[in-house]
Structures are given as C-alpha cells and as structure tokens.
Design a protein around this motif. Structure first.
Motif, PDB file in Angstrom:
ATOM      1  N   ASP A  31       0.808  -1.218   0.000  1.00  0.00           N
ATOM      2  CA  ASP A  31       0.000   0.000   0.000  1.00  0.00           C
ATOM      3  C   ASP A  31       0.844   1.273   0.000  1.00  0.00           C
ATOM      4  OD1 ASP A  31      -2.301  -1.463  -0.104  1.00  0.00           O
ATOM      5  OD2 ASP A  31      -2.725  -1.349   2.048  1.00  0.00           O
ATOM      6  N   LYS A  32       2.109   1.150   0.407  1.00  0.00           N
ATOM      7  CA  LYS A  32       2.986   2.321   0.405  1.00  0.00           C
ATOM      8  C   LYS A  32       3.703   2.512  -0.933  1.00  0.00           C
ATOM      9  CE  LYS A  32       3.896   2.245   5.393  1.00  0.00           C
ATOM     10  NZ  LYS A  32       4.931   2.145   6.454  1.00  0.00           N
ATOM     11  N   ALA A  33       3.498   1.600  -1.853  1.00  0.00           N
ATOM     12  CA  ALA A  33       4.145   1.718  -3.156  1.00  0.00           C
ATOM     13  C   ALA A  33       3.543   2.873  -3.948  1.00  0.00           C
ATOM     14  CB  ALA A  33       3.997   0.412  -3.940  1.00  0.00           C
ATOM     15  N   SER A  34       4.289   3.358  -4.923  1.00  0.00           N
ATOM     16  CA  SER A  34       3.803   4.467  -5.745  1.00  0.00           C
ATOM     17  C   SER A  34       2.775   4.001  -6.773  1.00  0.00           C
ATOM     18  CB  SER A  34       4.981   5.143  -6.461  1.00  0.00           C
ATOM     19  OG  SER A  34       5.703   4.200  -7.247  1.00  0.00           O
ATOM     20  N   ILE A  35       2.696   2.680  -6.998  1.00  0.00           N
ATOM     21  CA  ILE A  35       1.701   2.112  -7.906  1.00  0.00           C
ATOM     22  C   ILE A  35       0.581   1.508  -7.066  1.00  0.00           C
ATOM     23  CG2 ILE A  35       1.297   0.350  -9.682  1.00  0.00           C
ATOM     24  CD1 ILE A  35       4.190   0.643 -10.513  1.00  0.00           C
ATOM     25  N   PRO A  36      -0.684   1.754  -7.396  1.00  0.00           N
ATOM     26  CA  PRO A  36      -1.799   1.245  -6.586  1.00  0.00           C
ATOM     27  C   PRO A  36      -1.836  -0.286  -6.550  1.00  0.00           C
ATOM     28  CG  PRO A  36      -2.545   2.931  -8.137  1.00  0.00           C
ATOM     29  CD  PRO A  36      -1.149   2.597  -8.521  1.00  0.00           C
ATOM     30  N   ARG A  37      -2.364  -0.812  -5.467  1.00  0.00           N
ATOM     31  CA  ARG A  37      -2.535  -2.259  -5.340  1.00  0.00           C
ATOM     32  C   ARG A  37      -3.858  -2.675  -5.968  1.00  0.00           C
ATOM     33  NH1 ARG A  37      -4.445  -5.681  -0.758  1.00  0.00           N
ATOM     34  NH2 ARG A  37      -4.502  -3.801   0.555  1.00  0.00           N
ATOM     35  N   GLY A  38      -3.818  -3.713  -6.766  1.00  0.00           N
ATOM     36  CA  GLY A  38      -5.017  -4.268  -7.371  1.00  0.00           C
ATOM     37  C   GLY A  38      -5.457  -5.533  -6.655  1.00  0.00           C
ATOM     38  N   LYS A  39      -6.217  -6.360  -7.325  1.00  0.00           N
ATOM     39  CA  LYS A  39      -6.696  -7.600  -6.724  1.00  0.00           C
ATOM     40  C   LYS A  39      -5.531  -8.539  -6.426  1.00  0.00           C
ATOM     41  CE  LYS A  39     -11.269  -7.480  -8.897  1.00  0.00           C
ATOM     42  NZ  LYS A  39     -11.991  -7.179  -7.645  1.00  0.00           N
ATOM     43  N   GLY A  40      -5.682  -9.328  -5.369  1.00  0.00           N
ATOM     44  CA  GLY A  40      -4.683 -10.305  -4.989  1.00  0.00           C
ATOM     45  C   GLY A  40      -5.243 -11.712  -5.066  1.00  0.00           C
TER      46      GLY A  40
END
Length: 407
Positions: free
Chosen positions: A374-383
């Motif tokens: 969640d801290k990455a610069s790219i959004p998190r998608g489905k896992g």
C-alpha cells in the motif's frame, strides 16, 4: 511420438504476415525447430547450421548462402553464423515479403543480442520455453494469467484439474517436450544427456572449463536452492570455486534459460526492501533430477516441497505470458523485517500480490501481507492465494483463491 501443440503457434503465424523476419529464441530441446517445421509449408526451405558445410558457407560468404537458399527460408541454429544477420537485413530493406525468414537460436547469448541489434525494427522476436501445464494437459487457446474474473473463468474451462498428488507428478516429470511426448522414456538418462550436451555445446563456448564435472556440480548446487533468495557465496563454497567464478557461471545459466532470477519489487517509497533476487529454474523436472528425488511422492514430502512448488508456480506464470508473445512484469516483495509476498505481478498500472500455499484450504488471514504494497507508488489491485484447492473461489471482493492447476 505425439506432437504437442504450442501456445505460440497462432502468434507466430500472425506475426509472419507482418514481419519479414521471425526470430524464435529459447534453450535447447524445448521444441523451437519442431514447431516451426510443423507450421512451414512446402515452399519454405529448411537449413540447419548444425550442418558444418552449411555453417561454413554462411560464415565465409553469407551473400552466397542466401542466394543458394532463397526465401521463404527457415534457418535453424542461426547463432553459429552471425555474419548472416547483416545480409538478411539487406534483403529485408530491399523489400523481402512478410514471413521470408524464420530463424531459431539460443536466447540471450551474445550472438543473439547481436542479431536483435542488427535486425532492430525488422524482426519479431518470440521466446519459447519448455512446455506449460496448459500445453501438456489443457485444450484451446489460453490468455496470459491475470486476476480478471473473466480470464480466470477461461482458464477454469481450458485447464485440466489436478490435486496435490497430480501437481507434484507434474513438477517431478518436468516440462521438456522430448520426455512429455514420449520420444524418450528414461527420465534419468534424458536429463543426464541433456546436461552433458548443454555443457559441451553451450557452456564451453562461454567460459573456459578445465573441469566440466565441476560445472555440473555447480548446476546441482544451484538446483538445491531453487525457490530461495540467491546466495552466490554459499553456492561457490559448496562447489569449491571463487565467488567470481560462481557469478560468471550463474550468468551462463541465466543467459541460456536454464534459470531465471526474480528481482524484488521496490520503488522510492519502499526504501526498506531487500535487493537480493530469488532463483528459479524453468524446468522443475531438472531440479528434481539434480536434487535426486526418485519419485513424485518422495518429492511431495521432501525438504524442498514448498520451494519447488513456488518455483513451479513462478515458471508457469512466465510461460503463460511467453506463450502469448507478451512480457510478464513479475517480482517478489520482501522487506528487511522478513515480511514477504511470494509474487507480485505488475499489470495495467496495478500491483497484484500472490501468495503460494500447499494447503487445500488456506486461511483468509494470508491476505494480510498484501497491505505491505500500500505504500508503493503504484496502486494495489486484486490479490490471490494460489493453492491446492480444487475450484476457483474468493476470500472477498478483492482477493481470489486460485487453484495452482489453473495457472
């Protein structure tokens, strides 16, 4: 001996209608020559540079070689005569028709890099690995693995279900066409011969080997660490060579597509991530052979059962993209506190975290680690949790439970 249809066939034929030259790369004995010869028409001539006379002419007088063998032409093992590349470029620039030249060669060796430089913008490059489980057991076309529900539904209908026992049989049997097709029946003899041929024909061209058996020991020491973070110093110590030698030899394994290294995902917002890659083999059957597991049952209960399962999943994910002529942005995540996400796929501007579990009924709490992204610069998608479950399911609206047989 049954021919096994390859996932790349449709892509290859489509690109042959657009590009004058197709370059099909990949390691030895994965079926490059077989698939092209199966697809070629009677009008296309086949020449292999394993033939020393043909190789000599191609190197001495490439212009004459192409006059003797006019297009449409398939040239096998083109890496033996890099002199041809400039003259193929000339023919393309003169207006060679789409599909005029089909070339095969070993991936990422310096001569293939030269080919890609010489033919930049004039050739379509496709990569073939050993067989995927869909090619062996599935049916119909199969898109690259993604966590889109529609894609997962397609894979559910085109793949063959398998439980724990069957998955470890697939892992142990490996994915080399010569074995899977029934051309060769003695697995141990096949892998022993494969290694010997690989060392004699590929490795000796790249490094000076005073003791080929020492390199074989190096490959075995590397296989013992499949699915783990790379520690070159430990591998070098096991074999009795210097760290620099181990580094050179590992690069040869990577360039010849015996192994691949998975880099850790990081960006400027994830500063505490580790930098060490993880080590995987494209063919898990070779790993099982080198680590001396004599049966799938023993492997399934052995010390490396988790690591080799992770290796199998990572390789299958890559193959699903290679077989569609696409690049797979695949990573893993681990921070300095040892918090880890097994695999991360970057797709369409989103990061998709994947956890691999041997369990049939993994707990929903496993998705808790996905928040590390969640801290990455790219959004998190489905896992997703990739496991031994028999059917497709979900933890919630954002996380699937995907059977490993569907990859």
């Amino acid at each position: 001996m049954a021919y096994i249809q390859r996932g790349l066939e449709n892509k290859l034929m489509a690109l042959s209608k657009e590009y004058a030259c197709i370059l099909l790369t990949g390691p030895r004995q994965v079926g490059k020559t077989t698939v092209l010869r199966t697809l070629m028409t009677d009008s296309r001539k086949y020449v292999t540079l394993d033939d020393l006379e043909e190789r000599g002419l191609a190197k001495r007088d490439p212009a004459m070689f192409l006059q003797m063998h006019p297009a449409p032409l398939m040239i096998d093992e083109v890496q033996y005569a890099p002199e041809l590349f400039t003259y193929i470029k000339i023919e393309i620039d003169k207006g060679a028709a789409p599909g005029s030249y089909w070339l095969t060669g070993s991936q990422a060796f310096s001569v293939m890099e030269l080919a890609q430089e010489s033919l930049a913008g004039r050739t379509a490059v496709l990569h073939m690995t050993s067989l995927s489980q869909h090619e062996i057991f599935g049916s119909g076309d199969c898109p690259p693995f993604t966590l889109e529900l529609t894609t997962l539904k397609v894979r559910e209908t085109t793949h063959q279900p398998a439980g724990i026992k069957e998955i470890y049989e697939r892992i142990w049997n490996g994915s080399m066409p010569g074995l899977i097709s029934g051309k060769f029946t003695d697995r141990d003899v096949f892998y022993s011969s494969y290694l010997q041929t690989y060392i004699d024909r590929d490795v000796k061209e790249q490094v000076q080997l005073s003791d080929p058996l020492l390199f074989r020991d190096f490959v075995r020491a590397t296989a013992c660490r499949a699915g783990q973070m790379l520690n070159l110093h430990d591998i070098a110590g096991d074999v009795g060579v210097s760290d620099d030698t181990a580094k050179r030899w590992l690069q040869v394994l990577e360039k010849s597509d015996i192994i691949f290294l998975l880099r850790p995902y990081s960006n400027n917002l994830l500063k505490r991530t580790v930098k060490t890659p993880k080590l995987y083999f494209f063919d898990t059957g070779l790993v099982a052979y080198l680590t001396r597991y004599s049966s799938p049952e023993i492997l399934a209960n052995g010390a490396i059962n988790g690591a080799i399962l992770e290796n199998f999943v990572a390789a299958e994910l890559l193959k699903s993209y290679h077989n569609n002529g696409k690049e797979c942005l695949l990573w893993y995540y681990r921070d300095r506190s040892s918090n880890e996400i097994d695999l991360v796929i970057e797709s369409d501007g989103l990061l998709h975290p994947l956890e691999i579990k041997r369990s049939v009924n993994p707990g929903s709490e496993l998705t808790g680690v996905f928040g590390l992204l969640d801290k990455a610069s790219i959004p998190r998608g489905k896992g997703a949790i990739l496991c031994m479950r028999s059917t497709l399911s979900a933890v919630d609206s954002e996380n699937f439970i995907v059977p490993i047989w569907m990859i």
